[in-house]
Motif scaffolding. Structure first.
Motif, PDB file in Angstrom:
ATOM      1  N   GLU A   1      -8.725  -0.064   4.022  1.00  0.00           N
ATOM      2  CA  GLU A   1      -9.343  -0.466   2.496  1.00  0.00           C
ATOM      3  C   GLU A   1      -9.515   0.824   1.840  1.00  0.00           C
ATOM      4  O   GLU A   1      -9.724   0.985   0.939  1.00  0.00           O
ATOM      5  CB  GLU A   1     -10.558  -1.467   2.359  1.00  0.00           C
ATOM      6  CG  GLU A   1      -9.999  -3.117   2.321  1.00  0.00           C
ATOM      7  CD  GLU A   1     -11.303  -3.970   2.330  1.00  0.00           C
ATOM      8  OE1 GLU A   1     -11.805  -3.160   2.519  1.00  0.00           O
ATOM      9  OE2 GLU A   1     -11.193  -5.029   1.972  1.00  0.00           O
TER      10      GLU A   1
ATOM     11  N   ASN B   1      -3.869  -2.751  -6.141  1.00  0.00           N
ATOM     12  CA  ASN B   1      -4.320  -4.013  -5.851  1.00  0.00           C
ATOM     13  C   ASN B   1      -4.177  -5.188  -5.720  1.00  0.00           C
ATOM     14  O   ASN B   1      -4.308  -6.071  -4.530  1.00  0.00           O
ATOM     15  CB  ASN B   1      -4.794  -4.362  -7.158  1.00  0.00           C
ATOM     16  CG  ASN B   1      -5.971  -2.923  -7.978  1.00  0.00           C
ATOM     17  OD1 ASN B   1      -6.984  -3.191  -7.482  1.00  0.00           O
ATOM     18  ND2 ASN B   1      -5.964  -2.988  -9.242  1.00  0.00           N
TER      19      ASN B   1
ATOM     20  N   ILE C   1      -6.640   2.177   0.349  1.00  0.00           N
ATOM     21  CA  ILE C   1      -6.117   1.901  -0.601  1.00  0.00           C
ATOM     22  C   ILE C   1      -7.428   2.588  -1.916  1.00  0.00           C
ATOM     23  O   ILE C   1      -6.730   2.995  -3.106  1.00  0.00           O
ATOM     24  CB  ILE C   1      -6.232   0.887  -0.626  1.00  0.00           C
ATOM     25  CG1 ILE C   1      -5.188   0.609   0.504  1.00  0.00           C
ATOM     26  CG2 ILE C   1      -5.911   0.363  -2.061  1.00  0.00           C
ATOM     27  CD1 ILE C   1      -5.047  -0.957   0.660  1.00  0.00           C
ATOM     28  N   TYR C   2      -8.459   2.130  -1.783  1.00  0.00           N
ATOM     29  CA  TYR C   2      -9.844   3.119  -3.037  1.00  0.00           C
ATOM     30  C   TYR C   2      -9.638   4.148  -2.973  1.00  0.00           C
ATOM     31  O   TYR C   2     -10.368   4.939  -4.550  1.00  0.00           O
ATOM     32  CB  TYR C   2     -10.589   2.395  -2.387  1.00  0.00           C
ATOM     33  CG  TYR C   2     -11.243   1.271  -2.642  1.00  0.00           C
ATOM     34  CD1 TYR C   2     -11.244   0.230  -3.803  1.00  0.00           C
ATOM     35  CD2 TYR C   2     -11.659  -0.036  -1.320  1.00  0.00           C
ATOM     36  CE1 TYR C   2     -11.686  -1.250  -4.260  1.00  0.00           C
ATOM     37  CE2 TYR C   2     -11.718  -1.510  -2.060  1.00  0.00           C
ATOM     38  CZ  TYR C   2     -11.903  -1.754  -2.796  1.00  0.00           C
ATOM     39  OH  TYR C   2     -11.859  -3.456  -3.135  1.00  0.00           O
TER      40      TYR C   2
ATOM     41  N   ARG D   1       1.175  -1.572  -0.063  1.00  0.00           N
ATOM     42  CA  ARG D   1      -0.103   0.004   0.039  1.00  0.00           C
ATOM     43  C   ARG D   1       0.636   0.883   0.214  1.00  0.00           C
ATOM     44  O   ARG D   1       0.207   1.945  -0.651  1.00  0.00           O
ATOM     45  CB  ARG D   1      -0.671  -0.261   1.271  1.00  0.00           C
ATOM     46  CG  ARG D   1      -2.172   1.044   1.489  1.00  0.00           C
ATOM     47  CD  ARG D   1      -2.190   1.599   2.690  1.00  0.00           C
ATOM     48  NE  ARG D   1      -1.250   1.850   3.389  1.00  0.00           N
ATOM     49  CZ  ARG D   1      -0.937   3.108   3.681  1.00  0.00           C
ATOM     50  NH1 ARG D   1      -1.254   4.482   2.856  1.00  0.00           N
ATOM     51  NH2 ARG D   1      -0.155   3.183   4.349  1.00  0.00           N
TER      52      ARG D   1
ATOM     53  N   LEU E   1      -5.158  -4.903  -2.228  1.00  0.00           N
ATOM     54  CA  LEU E   1      -6.285  -5.475  -1.500  1.00  0.00           C
ATOM     55  C   LEU E   1      -5.931  -7.004  -1.814  1.00  0.00           C
ATOM     56  O   LEU E   1      -7.121  -7.089  -0.398  1.00  0.00           O
ATOM     57  CB  LEU E   1      -7.161  -5.042  -2.977  1.00  0.00           C
ATOM     58  CG  LEU E   1      -7.842  -3.038  -2.398  1.00  0.00           C
ATOM     59  CD1 LEU E   1      -8.111  -2.707  -3.945  1.00  0.00           C
ATOM     60  CD2 LEU E   1      -8.118  -2.867  -1.723  1.00  0.00           C
TER      61      LEU E   1
ATOM     62  N   LYS F   1     -16.214   2.263  -2.917  1.00  0.00           N
ATOM     63  CA  LYS F   1     -15.997   1.618  -2.242  1.00  0.00           C
ATOM     64  C   LYS F   1     -15.131   2.503  -1.534  1.00  0.00           C
ATOM     65  O   LYS F   1     -15.599   2.031   0.018  1.00  0.00           O
ATOM     66  CB  LYS F   1     -14.883   0.569  -3.080  1.00  0.00           C
ATOM     67  CG  LYS F   1     -15.628  -0.564  -3.663  1.00  0.00           C
ATOM     68  CD  LYS F   1     -16.245  -1.879  -2.809  1.00  0.00           C
ATOM     69  CE  LYS F   1     -16.179  -2.536  -4.050  1.00  0.00           C
ATOM     70  NZ  LYS F   1     -16.992  -3.602  -2.628  1.00  0.00           N
TER      71      LYS F   1
ATOM     72  N   SER G   1      -5.339  -6.158   3.311  1.00  0.00           N
ATOM     73  CA  SER G   1      -5.556  -5.063   3.835  1.00  0.00           C
ATOM     74  C   SER G   1      -6.332  -4.530   5.088  1.00  0.00           C
ATOM     75  O   SER G   1      -7.307  -4.055   4.301  1.00  0.00           O
ATOM     76  CB  SER G   1      -4.994  -3.681   2.719  1.00  0.00           C
ATOM     77  OG  SER G   1      -4.675  -2.952   3.512  1.00  0.00           O
TER      78      SER G   1
END
Length: 421
Positions: free
Chosen positions: A366, A356, A369-370, A336, A359, A392, A363
């Motif tokens: 989230e 990705n 990350i999204y 990440r 994910l 998300k 992780s």
């Protein structure tokens, strides 16, 4: 060696007896008696005993220690001096065979009647202390050394060092200081010895008196300026007391002179650069040490490089090392971080792949990350993927507020570009 002063005798008494006056523990030499002993007529063995002793000595010279012992054990002198002399020789021979129990017994038997010539008596008394220390009878060894000082009226740096060692082994760390310091003082006129310094440092360390550990370390550097360990140890001690600038100065000197040897040395150097606010140099030195094999290429060490460069805002290099560290065991958080930094570099394809991957590995961040994925897709004008990602992110409480505002922004931009979501 020098005469034992009353002040030193009192200080030693406090050290070895914990502050309680004990006539059995204090060195209290009677100098008049000592002079009388030294000037006494030299005693010699009787003829019969003397011949046997000569024979035993010849066997010893021929490296037949067992034979020499057997000859001496045949003797049972009635004269106290002769018996003490035979016991003294037996004790020395048993000591050479590492039979310390018998060596101690015979040397004690030799010393107890106090009939040996002065030099033989004092040497035997000191030997008792050494033998007791070798057999880990440290309390008795201390008393033996005190008795030796009482008998001779002299001070000896080695004896003080051994008393300090005995106190250290007994866990009497505060009682190490006085004899160790006195040993250092007595050695000052000649070649300094490391043993009392090491004991002093160890005692302060055990009592967590780190400021005094530093002071001893500084003295050792001055006494042995070419000793590598003295420099690197001092650098660590400065770090222990959070005097990072001095620690860095010391470690820099050590580095420039090639004194860094262990992996820890190089790590300490990097940490000190980080602590004083120079993370780029921390990363540089850690990276160099790893690439040169001075520091093992492990996940924690590679992560440290990445972290130092990250703090120094060297984004490209930090991302590279986060990614390398992540691959050791598929660490989602490190993937990440690497993806987030690739996004900052505007390497959007790499950022998407790494994010990705994080994910896929499960992780627990989230929402973040999204959010990053949404930005990476948006920069590539992949509006549908960006919208899906930000949607998300809006489901995660930690990024919900941010994601909702971005969701509207992405939708509007997609529509302006003719993309229906």
């Amino acid at each position: 060696m020098k005469n034992l002063s009353k002040v030193t005798a009192l200080a030693l008494l406090i050290s070895v007896s914990g502050g309680v006056v004990s006539t059995s523990a204090v060195a209290a030499p009677n100098y008049a008696e000592i002079e009388k002993r030294k000037n006494a007529k030299t005693k010699v063995m009787g003829e019969r005993v003397g011949k046997k002793v000569v024979k035993a000595f010849e066997l010893y010279e021929a490296e037949d220690i067992d034979g020499a012992i057997a000859v001496l054990k045949e003797l049972d002198p009635s004269d106290r001096f002769d018996k003490a002399t035979v016991d003294r020789y037996l004790g020395q021979l048993y000591a050479q065979k590492d039979n310390y129990q018998l060596a101690i017994k015979h040397i004690r038997d030799a010393v107890k009647p106090d009939v040996l010539n002065f030099n033989d008596q004092e040497q035997s008394m000191k030997l008792i202390g050494d033998l007791l220390a070798n057999t880990k009878k440290y309390k008795e060894a201390k008393q033996a050394y005190i008795d030796w000082m009482d008998f001779t009226g002299e001070e000896d740096a080695t004896v003080y060092t051994r008393i300090a060692q005995a106190n250290y082994e007994l866990g009497l760390f505060k009682d190490v200081v006085q004899p160790a310091e006195r040993a250092i003082e007595l050695n000052a006129k000649g070649e300094p010895k490391k043993a009392p310094f090491s004991l002093l440092m160890g005692a302060y360390y055990e009592t967590k008196d780190f400021p005094n550990v530093v002071k001893v370390g500084e003295r050792m550097v001055k006494s042995w300026p070419e000793d590598k360990k003295s420099w690197t140890n001092l650098g660590r001690f400065y770090m222990q007391v959070e005097d990072y600038s001095k620690g860095l100065n010391i470690m820099d000197i050590a580095y420039d002179n090639g004194y860094l040897e262990s992996e820890t040395d190089y790590k300490v150097l990097a940490q000190l650069y980080s602590f004083v606010g120079i993370p780029y140099k921390a990363g540089f030195h850690m990276e160099k040490a790893v690439n040169e094999g001075k520091v093992e290429r492990t996940k924690p060490n590679v992560t440290a490089i990445a972290s130092y460069y990250h703090n120094a805002k060297n984004i490209k290099t930090a991302a590279k090392y986060y990614e390398e560290a992540a691959k050791f065991d598929n660490d989602a958080e490190l993937f990440r971080k690497a993806g987030s930094l690739r996004l900052q570099e505007q390497q959007f394809d790499k950022a998407v792949a790494l994010l990705n991957k994080a994910l896929d590995l499960g992780s627990d961040k989230e929402g973040q990350i999204y959010s990053d994925l949404a930005e990476a897709y948006l920069q590539q004008e992949k509006y549908k993927q960006a919208y899906a990602a930000i949607s998300k992110a809006a489901e995660d409480p930690s990024t919900r507020k941010f994601a909702r505002s971005w969701k509207t922004f992405i939708k509007d931009k997609a529509q302006r570009n003719g993309v229906s979501l």
